[in-house]
Each structure stands twice: as structure tokens, then as C-alpha cells.
Design an enzyme around this catalytic site. Structure first.
Site, PDB file in Angstrom:
ATOM      1  N   ASN A 149       0.648  -1.110   0.003  1.00 47.40           N
ATOM      2  CA  ASN A 149      -0.178  -0.126   0.099  1.00 47.40           C
ATOM      3  C   ASN A 149       1.157   1.282   0.069  1.00 47.40           C
ATOM      4  O   ASN A 149       2.009   1.437   0.719  1.00 47.40           O
ATOM      5  CB  ASN A 149      -0.950  -0.069   1.121  1.00 47.40           C
ATOM      6  CG  ASN A 149      -0.368   0.688   2.547  1.00 47.40           C
ATOM      7  OD1 ASN A 149      -0.554   1.833   2.491  1.00 47.40           O
ATOM      8  ND2 ASN A 149       0.366  -0.048   3.112  1.00 47.40           N
TER       9      ASN A 149
ATOM     10  N   PHE B 182      -1.529   8.422   4.343  1.00 49.23           N
ATOM     11  CA  PHE B 182      -2.185   8.875   5.403  1.00 49.23           C
ATOM     12  C   PHE B 182      -3.566   9.728   4.890  1.00 49.23           C
ATOM     13  O   PHE B 182      -3.714  10.941   5.056  1.00 49.23           O
ATOM     14  CB  PHE B 182      -1.588   9.792   6.275  1.00 49.23           C
ATOM     15  CG  PHE B 182      -0.371   9.337   6.853  1.00 49.23           C
ATOM     16  CD1 PHE B 182      -0.373   7.785   7.199  1.00 49.23           C
ATOM     17  CD2 PHE B 182       0.693  10.045   7.519  1.00 49.23           C
ATOM     18  CE1 PHE B 182       0.728   7.210   7.866  1.00 49.23           C
ATOM     19  CE2 PHE B 182       1.483   9.603   8.362  1.00 49.23           C
ATOM     20  CZ  PHE B 182       1.675   8.275   8.472  1.00 49.23           C
TER      21      PHE B 182
ATOM     22  N   SER C  34       5.822   5.029   8.835  1.00 50.99           N
ATOM     23  CA  SER C  34       4.993   4.891   7.390  1.00 50.99           C
ATOM     24  C   SER C  34       6.124   5.301   6.540  1.00 50.99           C
ATOM     25  O   SER C  34       6.554   6.418   6.523  1.00 50.99           O
ATOM     26  CB  SER C  34       3.808   5.763   7.289  1.00 50.99           C
ATOM     27  OG  SER C  34       3.473   5.814   6.144  1.00 50.99           O
TER      28      SER C  34
ATOM     29  N   ASN D 290       5.224   5.899   3.373  1.00 53.32           N
ATOM     30  CA  ASN D 290       4.301   6.564   2.214  1.00 53.32           C
ATOM     31  C   ASN D 290       4.185   8.139   2.442  1.00 53.32           C
ATOM     32  O   ASN D 290       3.711   8.878   1.807  1.00 53.32           O
ATOM     33  CB  ASN D 290       3.074   5.949   2.141  1.00 53.32           C
ATOM     34  CG  ASN D 290       3.196   4.417   1.737  1.00 53.32           C
ATOM     35  OD1 ASN D 290       3.915   4.264   0.977  1.00 53.32           O
ATOM     36  ND2 ASN D 290       2.413   3.686   2.605  1.00 53.32           N
ATOM     37  N   THR D 291       4.999   8.442   3.550  1.00 52.15           N
ATOM     38  CA  THR D 291       4.993  10.298   3.922  1.00 52.15           C
ATOM     39  C   THR D 291       6.587  10.547   4.051  1.00 52.15           C
ATOM     40  O   THR D 291       7.334  10.121   4.652  1.00 52.15           O
ATOM     41  CB  THR D 291       4.441  10.298   5.307  1.00 52.15           C
ATOM     42  OG1 THR D 291       2.958  10.245   5.150  1.00 52.15           O
ATOM     43  CG2 THR D 291       4.556  11.949   5.660  1.00 52.15           C
TER      44      THR D 291
ATOM     45  N   LYS E  54       5.919   3.362  17.012  1.00 55.60           N
ATOM     46  CA  LYS E  54       5.666   2.413  16.249  1.00 55.60           C
ATOM     47  C   LYS E  54       7.038   2.435  15.175  1.00 55.60           C
ATOM     48  O   LYS E  54       6.964   3.565  14.517  1.00 55.60           O
ATOM     49  CB  LYS E  54       4.455   2.389  15.345  1.00 55.60           C
ATOM     50  CG  LYS E  54       4.324   1.344  14.378  1.00 55.60           C
ATOM     51  CD  LYS E  54       2.983   1.131  13.809  1.00 55.60           C
ATOM     52  CE  LYS E  54       2.460   0.125  12.857  1.00 55.60           C
ATOM     53  NZ  LYS E  54       1.129  -0.078  12.206  1.00 55.60           N
TER      54      LYS E  54
ATOM     55  N   ASN F 244       6.016  -1.591  11.252  1.00 51.19           N
ATOM     56  CA  ASN F 244       5.085  -1.187   9.960  1.00 51.19           C
ATOM     57  C   ASN F 244       5.725  -2.167   8.946  1.00 51.19           C
ATOM     58  O   ASN F 244       6.152  -3.067   9.123  1.00 51.19           O
ATOM     59  CB  ASN F 244       5.464   0.376  10.079  1.00 51.19           C
ATOM     60  CG  ASN F 244       4.079   1.042   9.729  1.00 51.19           C
ATOM     61  OD1 ASN F 244       3.587   0.794   8.533  1.00 51.19           O
ATOM     62  ND2 ASN F 244       4.120   2.338  10.187  1.00 51.19           N
TER      63      ASN F 244
END
Ligand SMILES: Cc1cc2nc3c(=O)[nH]c(=O)nc-3n(C[C@H](O)[C@H](O)[C@H](O)COP(=O)(O)O)c2cc1C
Length: 366
Positions: A105, A109, A172, A174-175, A210, A239
């Protein structure tokens, strides 16, 4: 039977549409409600009915905490929630790797932000349908934020009234830049921001951090040292990974984003074991996440040192009856090993490879 059919139908939908449908269904309270063995866990002053939780990312908008608890989870981690609403990355941004038991994915966010989540959580608190269970709220920074630690403070201040614990998501993939918050002073500053957020709201709850699976042992050691020194209550390992194991067979393996599910299981369990080794029983409790789809995989994470275990991808791939199955299998494995509690088993096989082999072998023979 009906739930198996429903999850087979959901797999015919594109993954994001299936995800939306699942959140909507659970928000309406349409879900199996299994009866489960009691497997209590206490951690940081919180009491969990069982050690299995729904990992962050499924319910990013606090839309269905009670439906998720109804599935049997002892806790549900909502989020990641950012201060401002944001659309996330362009679609498609989530991919099933059917041949690998995995998902990639790059949602980024996407959420309605803390204001919308707060309104929903306030309505829940006033409403009649609250399920028993622990609610964690996972917070993060907006993509375009100029000072990301401020975002953690703001989100915590806004949401802590509704949280049994808070997780700072600094992992994450993705940021852009988010994972840099895991290093040195950045980590200290982010933890301080979380604490400031609680102080501003006048409510203190346990604080979890996390982390990513893509860390060298020296990074893991440094994170453990900082988290201990700063009094963090829990470390969630892990994660999703930006790595792509050679074993992946699905064509979607080339997609950009975080990989979760089966290929993450061993990697995340090794990170968890490394944390347990560095912490040596002191400092934060450990929460294991990554590739858990069965009771023996949850058990392996407990054997290396986890107090709690979380999953997400297996729920998406196997449907709403999975959490109850994992909990029942876990209870049988504990019994087979002669342990009368999660606490008794926790950390009893510190080596990740040995714990995985033991749990799998036991599952094949109970
Ligand atoms: C589609 C998807 C979205 C996710 N979004 C988030 C998120 O917003 N925040 C977060 O902390 N973790 C997020 N995660 C990571 C999961 O919480 C979990 O740590 C990871 O997927 C490993 O567990 P699993 O293999 O059981 O899925 C997401 C995972 C998936 C598959």
C-alpha cells in the site's frame, strides 16, 4: 459460512473498494461475534481481554471501532490520523499480492483528519453501542507539514480524550521524511511532542512508538535506548517494509509502497526479537505486528517477547472470522506448552528462528 462467502465476494472487488466496504459493514455492526477463550494481558496499567489487536491503517477515520472489537480483537488501533484532512496518494494505491499472502500500500495517510475523527469518537462516547475493549489512537504528520513534530502534538491534544493509549507513527514509508523521525534527536523531539500534547489536554495515557522493519541492529539499539530513557510505554514492531524479498511471485511486487503480510512475518519477528534483546526486560513493552495470520505466528511473537500482537493484512485476505481463529489457536498452543498465561510464555524463547520453529512445530502437533 456466510462470512466466508462475504470475504470471497470482497476479494472480487478492487482492494480499496473492498477495504471501504469492510469499514462500512463493520460501522453498521454487521460482523460475527464469536465467543472466545479468556487470555488477559495487562500492560502499562491497561487491561486487555486478549493479546490480539487490529493494527493501524484499517480504520483511519475512527469509523468502526466497535464493529472491529466485535470480531474478537482485544484492542483496536485507529488511524493513522493527521491534524488536517488529506486525500493521500493518487489511486490505485493498494495492491493484493495474492500469490504471496501480501499487500502493498501507498495510501499516504488519507483521512478526514483529527477534527472529523474527534467528532465521531465523541458521538461514540455518548452512544449506546460501545463494545468493551482497548482503543489506541495512532497519529502522524501531514504530508505538507513544515514542522512535523508539531503535528504529533496537535493530533494528540485533539484526540487523547478518546484514547486508552496513543501511538506515534514514525515509520510509514508513504510520507516523505517520516521515517527520519526514528533517528536520535528527532525521536526524542517527537516523543516530547506527544507528551506535550497530552499535557495540553490534561490527560496522560500510555505512549507507544511504532517502528519500521527496515532498520540495522544499531538503529534498533538506539531506538530502544531512547525509548527507555524517555519512558515510552510500548514499541510496536513493525510497520510495513520497503524491501522486496526475492521470494515474491506476484507481478504487483514492483509497485511502490509498504509491503505487509506473509513476507513480512520473519523480518518483523527478527526486529521484535532484537528489541527484546536490547531492552533485556527493562523499559517499554513490546507489541509484535507483521505477517500474523495464524495462532502459531502470534505465539512466536509472544515467545520472543511481545506482550501484544497486531494484524491487518490477514484480516483483509482471510475475512472477519480470522481474529477469533487466531485467538483460539493461540490459547491451544499456550495450553500445549503448559503456560497458564501470555505473561508466562512471553520471552521464553528469545531467538526468533527458534521461536518460529517451535511455534510452527507445536501447531502441527496439537
Ligand atoms: C493497507 C494498509 C494500510 C496501513 N496503514 C497504516 C497506517 O495508517 N498507520 C500505521 O501505523 N500502519 C499502517 N499500516 C501497517 C499495519 O498497521 C501493520 O503494521 C503492517 O501492515 C504489518 O502487519 P500485517 O502484516 O498484519 O498487515 C498499514 C498496512 C496496510 C496493509
Amino acid at each position: 459460512m456466510i462470512w466466508q462467502l462475504a470475504s470471497r465476494l470482497a476479494r472480487l472487488l478492487p482492494p480499496e473498494a473492498a477495504h471501504r466496504a469492510a469499514v462500512r459493514t463493520l460501522s453498521l455492526g454487521i460482523a460475527p461475534s464469536p465467543s472466545l477463550p479468556s487470555l488477559p494481558v495487562s500492560l502499562a496499567g491497561l487491561s486487555f481481554d486478549n493479546p490480539l489487536g487490529l493494527a493501524a491503517g484499517f480504520d483511519k477515520d475512527a469509523a468502526c471501532p466497535d464493529g472491529a472489537l466485535q470480531l474478537g480483537f482485544g484492542h483496536v488501533e485507529l488511524g493513522t490520523i493527521t491534524p488536517d484532512p488529506q486525500p493521500g496518494n493518487p489511486r490505485p494505491r493498494v495492491f493484493r499480492l495474492a500469490d504471496d499472502g501480501a499487500v502493498i500500500n501507498r495510501y499516504g495517510f488519507n483521512s478526514g483528519g483529527m477534527g472529523a475523527a474527534k467528532a465521531r469518537l465523541a458521538a461514540r462516547q455518548a452512544g449506546p453501542n460501545r463494545q468493551q475493549g482497548v482503543i489506541g489512537i495512532n497519529v502522524g504528520a501531514n504530508k505538507t507539514s513544515a514542522a512535523s513534530t508539531d503535528d504529533y502534538r496537535l493530533a494528540v491534544t485533539s484526540l487523547v480524550a478518546f484514547a486508552d493509549y496513543i501511538t506515534l507513527n514514525i515509520s510509514s514509508p508513504n510520507t516523505p521524511g517520516l521515517r527520519d523521525l526514528q533517528a536520535g534527536d528527532n525521536l526524542r523531539r517527537t516523543i516530547a511532542a506527544g507528551r506535550d500534547g497530552m499535557a495540553a489536554a490534561g490527560r496522560t495515557v500510555p505512549l507507544f512508538v511504532k517502528v519500521a522493519p527496515d532498520l540495522e541492529d544499531a538503529d534498533i539499539e538506539a531506538i530502544c535506548a531512547t525509548a527507555s530513557a524517555e519512558g515510552v510505554d510500548g514499541l510496536i514492531a513493525t510497520n510495513t517494509t520497503i524491501s522486496r524479498p526475492q521470494t515474491l511471485r506476484s507481478p504487483q511486487a514492483a509497485e511502490t509502497g509498504g509491503l505487509s503480510g506473509a513476507p513480512l512475518f520473519e523480518m518483523s519477528t527478527h526486529v521484535l526479537a532484537a528489541m527484546a534483546r536490547h531492552l533485556a526486560g527493562n523499559g517499554p513493552a513490546l507489541i509484535g505486528a507483521g505477517g500474523v495470520a495464524t495462532g502459531w505466528q502470534a505465539y512466536a511473537k509472544i515467545l520472543v517477547g511481545a506482550s501484544l500482537v497486531q494484524l491487518y493484512t490477514a484480516l483483509a485476505l482471510h475475512g472477519p472470522e480470522l481474529p477469533a481463529r487466531v485467538i483460539s489457536e493461540l490459547a491451544a498452543l499456550l495450553r500445549a506448552d503448559g503456560h497458564d498465561s501470555i505473561e508466562a510464555a512471553r520471552g521464553s524463547i528469545p531467538d526468533a528462528g527458534a521461536a518460529i520453529r517451535h511455534a510452527l512445530h507445536l501447531a502441527q502437533n496439537v
